[in-house]
Design a protein around this motif. Structure first.
Motif: not given
Length: 124
Positions: A7, A49, A4
């Motif tokens: 990202s 994620e 995450s």
């Protein structure tokens, strides 16, 4: 490193400094082992994620490298993580090949700023 966080870095929700600060211990251990020929390196990646890596993401990593916000070992760590995580997918055929260029310099040669500039220009 958390997927995450990667990202967020790629989508410019966090700065490279914040991103690197989140995994400084893991990266330090990784970097130390890169210097030991034949060493085995464990990556501490939290797959919190699912992420899809695109050519735009490769371009972003190269831009951060060109700007000295990420170094070649950071790129290597990120690329190794992307190749090993189950929750990472590659948007198009060929993206994986660019990720592979960023990995271990003993295998793929040293990734240079000139090569990074070529990649950025290709995807601009």
């Amino acid at each position: 490193m958390k997927l995450s966080s990667l990202s967020k870095l790629l989508n410019e929700y966090i700065s490279p400094e914040v991103f690197l600060g989140e995994f400084i211990t893991e990266f330090s251990d990784y970097e130390n082992k890169l210097d030991i020929k034949g060493s085995s390196i464990t990556l501490d990646i939290i797959e919190d994620e699912e992420i899809v890596i695109s050519f735009a993401d490769i371009k972003k990593l190269c831009e951060l490298f060109i700007q000295d916000k990420l170094n070649k070992n950071h790129l290597c760590f990120i690329a190794d993580a992307l190749q090993l995580c189950d929750l990472v997918d590659f948007e198009e055929e060929g993206v994986f090949d660019y990720v592979a260029e960023l990995t271990d310099p003993e295998i793929n040669g040293v990734f240079t700023k000139q090569r990074a500039i070529e990649i950025v220009e290709k995807f601009t």
